[in-house]
Enzyme design. Structure first.
Site, PDB file in Angstrom:
ATOM      1  N   THR A 174       0.832  -1.213   0.000  1.00 32.00           N
ATOM      2  CA  THR A 174       0.000   0.000   0.000  1.00 32.00           C
ATOM      3  C   THR A 174       0.867   1.264   0.000  1.00 32.00           C
ATOM      4  O   THR A 174       0.692   2.150  -0.842  1.00 32.00           O
ATOM      5  CB  THR A 174      -0.906  -0.007   1.263  1.00 32.00           C
ATOM      6  OG1 THR A 174      -1.565  -1.266   1.313  1.00 32.00           O
ATOM      7  CG2 THR A 174      -1.913   1.096   1.249  1.00 32.00           C
TER       8      THR A 174
ATOM      9  N   GLU B 156      10.481   9.260   9.287  1.00 33.34           N
ATOM     10  CA  GLU B 156       9.343  10.096   9.690  1.00 33.34           C
ATOM     11  C   GLU B 156       8.012   9.346   9.648  1.00 33.34           C
ATOM     12  O   GLU B 156       7.156   9.504  10.517  1.00 33.34           O
ATOM     13  CB  GLU B 156       9.272  11.333   8.766  1.00 33.34           C
ATOM     14  CG  GLU B 156       8.276  12.376   9.176  1.00 33.34           C
ATOM     15  CD  GLU B 156       8.560  12.966  10.558  1.00 33.34           C
ATOM     16  OE1 GLU B 156       9.477  13.773  10.677  1.00 33.34           O
ATOM     17  OE2 GLU B 156       7.860  12.587  11.515  1.00 33.34           O
TER      18      GLU B 156
ATOM     19  N   LYS C 225       5.758   3.103  18.598  1.00 39.30           N
ATOM     20  CA  LYS C 225       5.927   4.519  18.232  1.00 39.30           C
ATOM     21  C   LYS C 225       6.387   5.337  19.442  1.00 39.30           C
ATOM     22  O   LYS C 225       7.229   6.227  19.320  1.00 39.30           O
ATOM     23  CB  LYS C 225       4.620   5.065  17.659  1.00 39.30           C
ATOM     24  CG  LYS C 225       4.284   4.440  16.297  1.00 39.30           C
ATOM     25  CD  LYS C 225       2.845   4.680  15.901  1.00 39.30           C
ATOM     26  CE  LYS C 225       2.544   4.089  14.527  1.00 39.30           C
ATOM     27  NZ  LYS C 225       1.103   4.107  14.216  1.00 39.30           N
TER      28      LYS C 225
ATOM     29  N   GLY D 260      -2.955   5.482   6.679  1.00 35.68           N
ATOM     30  CA  GLY D 260      -3.514   5.551   5.326  1.00 35.68           C
ATOM     31  C   GLY D 260      -2.418   5.686   4.298  1.00 35.68           C
ATOM     32  O   GLY D 260      -1.321   6.162   4.597  1.00 35.68           O
TER      33      GLY D 260
ATOM     34  N   ILE E 116       2.394  13.297  10.038  1.00 33.74           N
ATOM     35  CA  ILE E 116       2.757  14.365  10.996  1.00 33.74           C
ATOM     36  C   ILE E 116       4.286  14.447  11.135  1.00 33.74           C
ATOM     37  O   ILE E 116       4.919  13.432  11.435  1.00 33.74           O
ATOM     38  CB  ILE E 116       2.165  14.078  12.404  1.00 33.74           C
ATOM     39  CG1 ILE E 116       0.657  13.829  12.323  1.00 33.74           C
ATOM     40  CG2 ILE E 116       2.472  15.200  13.361  1.00 33.74           C
ATOM     41  CD1 ILE E 116       0.047  13.367  13.649  1.00 33.74           C
TER      42      ILE E 116
ATOM     43  N   LYS F 155       8.129   0.957  12.064  1.00 33.22           N
ATOM     44  CA  LYS F 155       8.250   1.257  13.508  1.00 33.22           C
ATOM     45  C   LYS F 155       8.633   0.021  14.315  1.00 33.22           C
ATOM     46  O   LYS F 155       9.350   0.116  15.305  1.00 33.22           O
ATOM     47  CB  LYS F 155       6.947   1.851  14.047  1.00 33.22           C
ATOM     48  CG  LYS F 155       5.692   1.036  13.741  1.00 33.22           C
ATOM     49  CD  LYS F 155       4.886   1.644  12.639  1.00 33.22           C
ATOM     50  CE  LYS F 155       3.897   0.663  12.053  1.00 33.22           C
ATOM     51  NZ  LYS F 155       2.677   1.241  11.609  1.00 33.22           N
TER      52      LYS F 155
HETATM   53  N1  HSE Z   1      -1.592   0.668  11.675  1.00 36.99           N
HETATM   54  C1  HSE Z   1      -1.051   1.961  11.881  1.00 36.99           C
HETATM   55  C2  HSE Z   1      -2.120   2.845  12.490  1.00 36.99           C
HETATM   56  C3  HSE Z   1      -0.572   2.521  10.573  1.00 36.99           C
HETATM   57  O1  HSE Z   1      -3.285   2.471  12.462  1.00 36.99           O
HETATM   58  O2  HSE Z   1      -1.793   3.909  13.002  1.00 36.99           O
HETATM   59  C4  HSE Z   1       0.241   3.768  10.701  1.00 36.99           C
HETATM   60  O3  HSE Z   1       1.411   3.557  11.449  1.00 36.99           O
END
Ligand code: HSE
Length: 427
Positions: free
Chosen positions: A15, A125, A201, A298, A132, A101
């Site tokens: 994606t 990033e 994250k 997304g 962001i 991540k």
């Molecule tokens: N699966 C992650 C989320 C995708 O829903 O935030 C973006 O890191």
């Protein structure tokens, strides 16, 4: 550098990879204006068979070995072979952009030690907060700051699910399905709903902020999969939304780290963050609160962040300076002190299912009092003839005291009919 073109090797054509190819193509002029040279994808590969493009090669090793390639973009996700690709790419003298991540949080030490040793750059990033610019904000915009706290909604999938449940009465399963269809969720969505993605994250932002390696295992992590619609609706009546919050706070006894669903008052900025949007509040000693907000999941937002990394890193590739000064200062001798999770303090929401009999409330408040859990407010929503619910909001409470009180209450069958629900209240 005399090269006419910055050559990119793309490993991972899912994606986000497809989004990167599209945005880089459409925004060639913007990239050229910023870098002064064209940026071109030279080769693409993936672990799975793909509808072959003319740039397709069937082995990532040939991309890593290609002397013409300056920059490798790793978008396959997961731990392996992503870790090997990143380390081999650095060893081969390539700079790296990744959105991964999981691999960064787990191998922060290996990856950034290798980058320092090889004097190459890794930009990441898109690994936190989608589009962001929070990594750049933290490492550059707030470079002078002593960071006191990082707190945020860092997972688009769970925020989307919670928004759908709260605002549209959609069931958890249906909301998850929509998040998957929209391309927000991880390949294994349990990473989203169990809080692991948020913990990855938070570990990345914390490692960056405090210059060591904050490990995922040090983050007390709870997801949203056990959350009951009853609590979402009761919280709403009390003026709260429920959000999955990742939080890292500097205290004198160590970093207080957690990922958990929290009640967030409607007046709080996080309550306005809906659907796949993320928000991160970073508090510096001199800056005070700085709030970052935008789409956290997304295809387009993630791909946009990856392409921005490619452009920004290319500026240093052009001048042959990428990685000379490390982007992440990782010193393996620096040990980060972690606050034991029981020492964390906050107010809580408690929902007890009890028999509707005299004396029950007195017993509950007695046990809470014994463990120094102070009640701020109490109500009894939806009582029927035989069963009652008691909802208590506590004052700030030490987690270990509060856990002991709940253990005793839940073990006393004459008081409660099922396990007590507890949810932290965000200050
Ligand atoms: N699966 C992650 C989320 C995708 O829903 O935030 C973006 O890191």
């Amino acid at each position: 550098m005399n090269k006419k073109v910055i050559s990119v090797g793309l490993i991972g054509y899912g994606t986000v990879g497809r989004g990167v190819v599209k945005i880089l193509e459409e925004n060639q002029k913007i990239a050229f204006r910023k870098v002064g040279k064209p940026i071109k994808i030279k080769s693409i590969c993936d672990l799975k068979p793909i509808d072959k493009t003319e740039l397709y090669v069937n082995n990532f090793k040939s991309i890593i070995k290609d002397p013409e390639i300056d920059l490798i973009v790793e978008l396959i996700g997961g731990y392996e072979p992503a870790r090997t690709i990143i380390l081999e790419a650095l060893k081969a003298g390539k700079n790296v952009v990744t959105a991964n991540k999981a691999v960064l949080a787990k191998y922060w030490d290996q990856i950034f030690t290798a980058a320092q040793n090889c004097q190459k750059s890794i930009y990441y990033e898109a690994s936190v907060g989608g589009v962001i610019p929070v990594v750049q904000g933290l490492s550059e915009g707030l470079a002078s700051e002593e960071i006191l706290e990082i707190k945020g909604i860092l997972n688009g999938t769970t925020n989307f699910i919670l928004t759908e449940m709260t605002q549209n009465g959609v069931s958890y399963q249906d909301a998850l399905k929509s998040a998957q269809n929209a391309g927000f969720a991880e390949a294994d969505p349990s990473f989203d709903v169990n809080g692991i993605d948020t913990a990855n994250k938070l570990a990345i932002l914390s490692s960056l902020a405090w210059g060591g390696w904050v490990k995922v295992k040090d983050i007390s992590t709870k997801g949203i999969s056990d959350l009951k619609i009853d609590d979402v609706l009761i919280a709403k009546k009390f003026g709260y939304d429920i959000k999955l919050i990742g939080s890292a706070q500097k205290t004198k006894d160590g970093l207080d780290l957690s990922v958990q669903p929290c009640l967030v008052h409607h007046d709080n900025a996080f309550a306005t963050v809906e659907k796949e949007y993320n928000a991160v509040m970073i508090t510096g000693k001199d800056s005070g609160d700085v709030l970052f907000y935008g789409k956290g999941a997304g295809q387009q937002p993630a791909a946009s962040a990856v392409v921005s990394d490619i452009i920004n890193l290319s500026k240093f590739i052009v001048t042959n300076t990428a990685g000379i000064v490390p982007d992440v200062i990782y010193d393996k001798r620096k040990k980060i002190k972690i606050l034991p999770s029981g020492r964390s303090k906050s107010p809580y929401y408690l929902r007890f299912k009890v028999s509707d009999k005299p004396g029950v409330l007195a017993k509950i408040s007695g046990i809470l009092g014994k463990y120094k859990v102070s009640i701020a407010s109490l109500s009894q929503p939806n009582a029927d003839d035989s069963e009652a619910q008691i909802v208590i909001i506590t004052h700030d409470t030490l987690k270990e005291n509060f856990e002991k009180a709940l253990k005793q209450i839940d073990a006393t069958k004459s008081i409660v009919k099922s396990k007590t629900v507890k949810i932290k209240i965000e200050n």
